[in-house]
Motif scaffolding. Sequence first.
Motif, PDB file in Angstrom:
ATOM      1  N   LYS A 352       0.873  -1.170   0.000  1.00 12.51           N
ATOM      2  CA  LYS A 352       0.000   0.000   0.000  1.00 12.51           C
ATOM      3  C   LYS A 352       0.918   1.230   0.000  1.00 12.51           C
ATOM      4  CE  LYS A 352      -4.121  -2.011   2.141  1.00 12.51           C
ATOM      5  NZ  LYS A 352      -3.795  -3.426   2.031  1.00 12.51           N
ATOM      6  N   ILE A 353       0.923   1.931  -1.136  1.00  9.64           N
ATOM      7  CA  ILE A 353       1.864   3.032  -1.357  1.00  9.64           C
ATOM      8  C   ILE A 353       1.102   4.356  -1.452  1.00  9.64           C
ATOM      9  CG2 ILE A 353       3.612   3.993  -2.905  1.00  9.64           C
ATOM     10  CD1 ILE A 353       4.529   1.407  -1.664  1.00  9.64           C
ATOM     11  N   ALA A 354       1.602   5.376  -0.726  1.00  9.89           N
ATOM     12  CA  ALA A 354       1.073   6.735  -0.871  1.00  9.89           C
ATOM     13  C   ALA A 354       2.080   7.556  -1.680  1.00  9.89           C
ATOM     14  CB  ALA A 354       0.854   7.382   0.487  1.00  9.89           C
ATOM     15  N   VAL A 355       1.576   8.379  -2.589  1.00  7.86           N
ATOM     16  CA  VAL A 355       2.417   9.250  -3.412  1.00  7.86           C
ATOM     17  C   VAL A 355       2.228  10.683  -2.921  1.00  7.86           C
ATOM     18  CG1 VAL A 355       2.929  10.065  -5.738  1.00  7.86           C
ATOM     19  CG2 VAL A 355       2.132   7.726  -5.392  1.00  7.86           C
ATOM     20  N   ARG A 356       3.323  11.358  -2.620  1.00  8.77           N
ATOM     21  CA  ARG A 356       3.232  12.737  -2.149  1.00  8.77           C
ATOM     22  C   ARG A 356       4.168  13.626  -2.948  1.00  8.77           C
ATOM     23  NH1 ARG A 356       6.996  15.006   0.803  1.00  8.77           N
ATOM     24  NH2 ARG A 356       5.504  16.456   1.730  1.00  8.77           N
ATOM     25  N   GLY A 357       3.992  14.934  -2.765  1.00  7.83           N
ATOM     26  CA  GLY A 357       4.811  15.926  -3.459  1.00  7.83           C
ATOM     27  C   GLY A 357       3.974  17.144  -3.768  1.00  7.83           C
ATOM     28  N   VAL A 358       4.603  18.305  -3.891  1.00  7.77           N
ATOM     29  CA  VAL A 358       3.857  19.533  -4.140  1.00  7.77           C
ATOM     30  C   VAL A 358       3.160  19.452  -5.496  1.00  7.77           C
ATOM     31  CG1 VAL A 358       5.368  20.946  -2.708  1.00  7.77           C
ATOM     32  CG2 VAL A 358       5.851  20.723  -5.149  1.00  7.77           C
ATOM     33  N   ASN A 359       2.123  20.253  -5.658  1.00  6.02           N
ATOM     34  CA  ASN A 359       1.376  20.256  -6.913  1.00  6.02           C
ATOM     35  C   ASN A 359       2.272  20.614  -8.089  1.00  6.02           C
ATOM     36  OD1 ASN A 359      -1.110  21.178  -4.909  1.00  6.02           O
ATOM     37  ND2 ASN A 359      -1.681  19.786  -6.518  1.00  6.02           N
ATOM     38  N   GLY A 360       1.986  19.995  -9.223  1.00  7.24           N
ATOM     39  CA  GLY A 360       2.715  20.312 -10.444  1.00  7.24           C
ATOM     40  C   GLY A 360       3.903  19.405 -10.703  1.00  7.24           C
ATOM     41  N   TYR A 499      -3.606   9.045   4.990  1.00  5.76           N
ATOM     42  CA  TYR A 499      -2.797   7.950   4.445  1.00  5.76           C
ATOM     43  C   TYR A 499      -1.673   7.450   5.352  1.00  5.76           C
ATOM     44  CZ  TYR A 499       0.625  11.581   3.008  1.00  5.76           C
ATOM     45  OH  TYR A 499       1.529  12.611   2.988  1.00  5.76           O
ATOM     46  N   MET A 500      -1.287   8.197   6.372  1.00  2.42           N
ATOM     47  CA  MET A 500      -0.088   7.841   7.138  1.00  2.42           C
ATOM     48  C   MET A 500      -0.212   6.479   7.825  1.00  2.42           C
ATOM     49  SD  MET A 500       2.383   9.834   6.599  1.00  2.42           S
ATOM     50  CE  MET A 500       3.528   9.386   7.884  1.00  2.42           C
ATOM     51  N   ASP A 501      -1.386   6.148   8.359  1.00  2.00           N
ATOM     52  CA  ASP A 501      -1.508   4.858   9.037  1.00  2.00           C
ATOM     53  C   ASP A 501      -2.096   3.780   8.128  1.00  2.00           C
ATOM     54  OD1 ASP A 501      -3.961   6.087   8.973  1.00  2.00           O
ATOM     55  OD2 ASP A 501      -4.587   5.445  10.966  1.00  2.00           O
ATOM     56  N   VAL A 502      -2.138   4.062   6.818  1.00  2.00           N
ATOM     57  CA  VAL A 502      -2.582   3.072   5.830  1.00  2.00           C
ATOM     58  C   VAL A 502      -1.397   2.600   4.996  1.00  2.00           C
ATOM     59  CG1 VAL A 502      -4.026   2.675   3.796  1.00  2.00           C
ATOM     60  CG2 VAL A 502      -4.905   4.076   5.676  1.00  2.00           C
ATOM     61  N   ALA A 503      -0.531   3.540   4.612  1.00  2.00           N
ATOM     62  CA  ALA A 503       0.556   3.250   3.668  1.00  2.00           C
ATOM     63  C   ALA A 503       1.718   2.502   4.331  1.00  2.00           C
ATOM     64  CB  ALA A 503       1.066   4.551   3.059  1.00  2.00           C
ATOM     65  N   ASP A 504       2.257   1.502   3.590  1.00  2.00           N
ATOM     66  CA  ASP A 504       3.488   0.804   4.017  1.00  2.00           C
ATOM     67  C   ASP A 504       4.717   1.628   3.647  1.00  2.00           C
ATOM     68  OD1 ASP A 504       1.815  -1.421   4.553  1.00  2.00           O
ATOM     69  OD2 ASP A 504       1.961  -2.039   2.464  1.00  2.00           O
ATOM     70  N   ASP A 505       4.584   2.399   2.566  1.00  2.00           N
ATOM     71  CA  ASP A 505       5.720   3.171   2.069  1.00  2.00           C
ATOM     72  C   ASP A 505       5.190   4.428   1.375  1.00  2.00           C
ATOM     73  OD1 ASP A 505       8.305   3.884   1.530  1.00  2.00           O
ATOM     74  OD2 ASP A 505       8.608   2.429  -0.091  1.00  2.00           O
TER      75      ASP A 505
END
Length: 517
Positions: A352-360, A499-505
């Motif tokens: 279970k992966i979360a993708v983060r980063g500023v817009n654009g 997402y913090m307590d859902v994502a493995d990475d």
Amino acid sequence: MSILNVENVTHGFGARQILNNASFRLLKGEHVGLVGANGEGKSTFLNIITGKLMPDEGTVEWCRHITTGYLDQYSTLTKGKTIREVLREAFSHLETLEAEMIAIYDKMADLSEDEMNEAMEDVGEIQNILDYSGYYTIDARISEYANGLGLGEIGLDRDVSELSGGQRAKVLLAKVLLENPMILILDEPTNFLDENHIAWLKNFLQNYENAFILVSHDIPFLNSVVNVIYHVENAVLTRYTGDYDNFVRMYELKKRQLEQAYEKQQKEIADLEDFVARNKARVATTNMAKSRQKKLDKMEKITLAREKIKPSFSFNSARTPGRVVIECSDLVLGYDEPLTKPISLKLECGQKIAVRGVNGLGKSTLLKTLLKLIPPVSGTVEHDQFVEVGYFEQEEDASSETALQTIWDEYPALTNAEVRAALARCGLTTEHITSQMRVLSGGENAKVRLCKIMLKNINLLVLDEPTNHLDVDAKDELKRAIKAFRGTVLMVSHEPEFYMDVADDIWDLEQWTTKII
């Protein structure tokens, strides 16, 4: 001082009542959060107070010379204008005043002494307004607000027609903030903002001297900026002082007190009815029975609010794929030009992966590239042969079809009852099910789109900002369903608490981008 008074407003659509005898007041400098479940009528209320919609009954009264700025979920931009030109429109009234002042100066040579004195008063008043409004620092303010919301990196000379939906929302938000109105009205302003830009907006609103009305399902954000809550539920609008957490405490207390009073009254009613039934036929006690009956007839009955249908999300698992679901080598994201340096990734079964980063930076582009919906600039993407995808897209045009027909188009083999049952599990009523997608609220629309995924057997769930527009209960239920899903999950979200307590990475695009952040 009250700057907005709403008295006894009632409004509905067909048989559906949205507001019933609702009253609302806004005091100078108050920071109000307008909260309630999806479809309860928050956006309808905002449309009524801004004059976009006439209520069936009641009055809306603003104080004189009020200025308002309204950002709704469906605002649009004019094609052919640059971002900078749109933002400068926030100062169009000041440009008009400056033109008026210059015209007065041009006429001064032909004025009498009395006319000259009057003209000097006029230009002095206009000059004071321009100075107070920061008219001569417009460009600096535009840059400050644009950079705070991430528009600077897009380029202020870009045509607004080239922007994504999220980028257009940022332009509209920046414009309404630059207007510096006496009342700011914001409907879901954080939906297309990342964490950095939400922090900037939070700081802006905390220091905003004027009043604002904010609709948001982002609870940490609400708690940090509001001091009054108005809650809309079952067509009733109720005022609470304090932040959202305080509202929840007071709401639960009132609910328990009402339930206790209801139970006590029900017992009293049962005792009275029993006494009347046993004694009305007996001569000796008939007067007492009549007295009890009168008490019953006059009693003001307590009614409990009907419980809202809470969604119940679940995702059906397809057959398990191989160990590596998606593998990419030397992948470069982008359209006309690269957004990232070459990256190599493996998405493994069950991750279970979360993708983060500023817009654009290309979060949505990453998802679409990994799903092979768009080609990469270079590099390869390989899928396991047994991968079955459920994809929730961030933006999707609402059609004129009903929610029922939307699901049927996707799953024609289902019966009417099966489609209705599936939509009901997502928290949608018969009224929602038979409404056109374009008239549903943002949250109701998202639930229909989630329903489509729930009816499919999948082993890879891809979610692009799934919490936009969803109310608190729906977000909590979606988080539970994602945790329970046995397949692989790849999601983009601007809410770390989701997402913090859902994502493995976590995949951070800021580490891969070619842009200077």
